[in-house]
Motif scaffolding. Sequence first.
Motif, short mmCIF file in Angstrom:
data_model
loop_
_atom_site.label_atom_id
_atom_site.label_comp_id
_atom_site.label_asym_id
_atom_site.label_seq_id
_atom_site.Cartn_x
_atom_site.Cartn_y
_atom_site.Cartn_z
N ARG A 181 1.50 -11.49 0.19
CA ARG A 181 0.11 -11.11 0.48
C ARG A 181 -0.83 -12.25 0.17
O ARG A 181 -0.58 -13.07 -0.72
N LYS A 221 8.43 -5.39 -3.26
CA LYS A 221 7.98 -4.89 -1.97
C LYS A 221 8.47 -5.76 -0.81
O LYS A 221 8.21 -5.45 0.35
N ASP A 231 -10.12 -10.04 -5.32
CA ASP A 231 -9.60 -8.92 -4.53
C ASP A 231 -8.31 -8.43 -5.18
O ASP A 231 -7.47 -9.22 -5.60
N LYS A 232 -8.13 -7.10 -5.26
CA LYS A 232 -6.94 -6.53 -5.90
C LYS A 232 -5.89 -6.06 -4.90
O LYS A 232 -4.76 -5.75 -5.29
N ASN A 233 -6.25 -5.96 -3.63
CA ASN A 233 -5.33 -5.39 -2.64
C ASN A 233 -4.66 -6.44 -1.77
O ASN A 233 -3.46 -6.39 -1.51
N TYR A 243 -4.73 -13.12 -1.02
CA TYR A 243 -5.82 -12.52 -1.78
C TYR A 243 -7.01 -13.46 -1.84
O TYR A 243 -6.85 -14.65 -2.11
N ILE A 260 -4.62 -9.98 -11.15
CA ILE A 260 -3.99 -8.90 -10.40
C ILE A 260 -2.91 -8.28 -11.29
O ILE A 260 -2.13 -9.00 -11.92
N THR A 286 -4.10 -8.99 1.74
CA THR A 286 -3.73 -8.78 3.13
C THR A 286 -2.29 -9.22 3.33
O THR A 286 -1.90 -10.32 2.93
#
Length: 477
Positions: free
Chosen positions: A323, A319, A329-331, A325, A296, A333
């Motif tokens: 999250r 931020k 996955d790069k985004n 992952y 990532i 939850t």
Amino acid sequence: MGDTNGQVVAGGNGYGNRLDQLMGPTDVLIDKETDSLIICDQQNRRVVRWSRSSGTTQGEILLNNVGCWGLAMDDQRYLYISDDEKHEVRRYQLGDKNGTIVAGGNGAGADLNQLDYPRFVFVDQEQTVYMSDYNNHRVMKWNKGAKEGIVVAGDQGNVLTQLSYPYGLIVDTLVIPNIPVDARWAQNGVTVAGGHGYGNATNQLHNPYSFYVDDDQTVVIADYVNHRIIQWKMGDTNGQIVAGGNGQGNKLNQLNGPSDVLIDKETVSLIICDRGNQRVVRWSRRSGTTQGGILIDNIVCFGLAMDDQRYLYISDIYKHEVRRYKIGDKNGTLVAGGNGKGNGPKQLDSPLYIFVDQQQTVYVCDNNHRVTKWSKGTKEGIVVAGDQGKGNALTQLWDPSGLFVDTLGTIYVADYFNNRVMRWPKEAKQGTVIVGGNGYGVGANQFFDVRGLSFDRRGNLYVVDEYNHRVQRFSME
């Protein structure tokens, strides 16, 4: 133990299909709740139950007309049966005759949604199914609800990575020590890594940030200022560089201020929070590895955790969020924070280290001088330690910088500026000091800014002592 003769507890009345007989049993387990045996009576194509009570002379049929081979039972008493005729594994509630497919069921084959003569089965606490896939010469892992499996052993091209008709298996799942609520630890620590002043020699550390304790008590350390990951095996006087160590930089063979590291046992690799490069990278632990790969990018990461299902959790201090992952996955939850910097129940302030338990509950220490608990799926955290402003009272923390949660829900906190490790029992309003708290210093009972902590399987406590450039172990008494 110690018997010279065994005792027949089921069958033993010859080869046949009567209720007092078995025909080629292949697997058996104990159902403790009913004090009975559950047996895969393979050649009779049935699963039977035999009471363990004295005087039992026959069994009863639980399931009939099933090509059973292997059995397992999970914590909720669901029964798992491998069927080598249908090339599948099904989960049954006791009394249910149909079951639910949890692995395979798409005919014999080698695709990821298939099995070929499945043999024995293992189920962990998350209802993840592991299967010895006999004719495919591999072991497969099927997460709960998944339509495809993942190859975790075998199915490879050289001798050390191959299997030949695998049968039995057992899985060593994530183990969180069950630490007694009244446990005590030696007050003087033993240095297990570093302790020779700051520097970049292999017997030195320079501002270590965090670490991971492996099953064999090997300590893998994020050596922050040296831009490297270095490991110490138990008893070693020098460590071994296993990632980075090629100066500060952003090339794939370099790190820039790594702040956390963990071991992904399934891929035999390290996952590293390469903080200064704003990326998370993976480095193989295999001999000869010279560089890592980016998982990532563009993330101001600080802390890492991984749950039993291999979801990766990352704290982002820019931020103000954590999250989850799936690998690849790069985004991710959002699982904690994400509502800007603050001290409200939906907010975090520069979250540092995190811990994830077997229920995917996330614990976070942040600059609000507190630890918050975020149950799976919730939008708000609950304060479980601190949140009384910075200070050294037993109700307070001062920049907590590491945490661990045991199976009882007891929280252990590295209380950075207070130079102590605290224990907060579940729902407690204040903690107790278990080691340290003797002012900052170089003594065996002192710290100079305590950065991270963990436990090994024996309950021994490990602590990063940042400005003493060492890792200390405190033995459980």
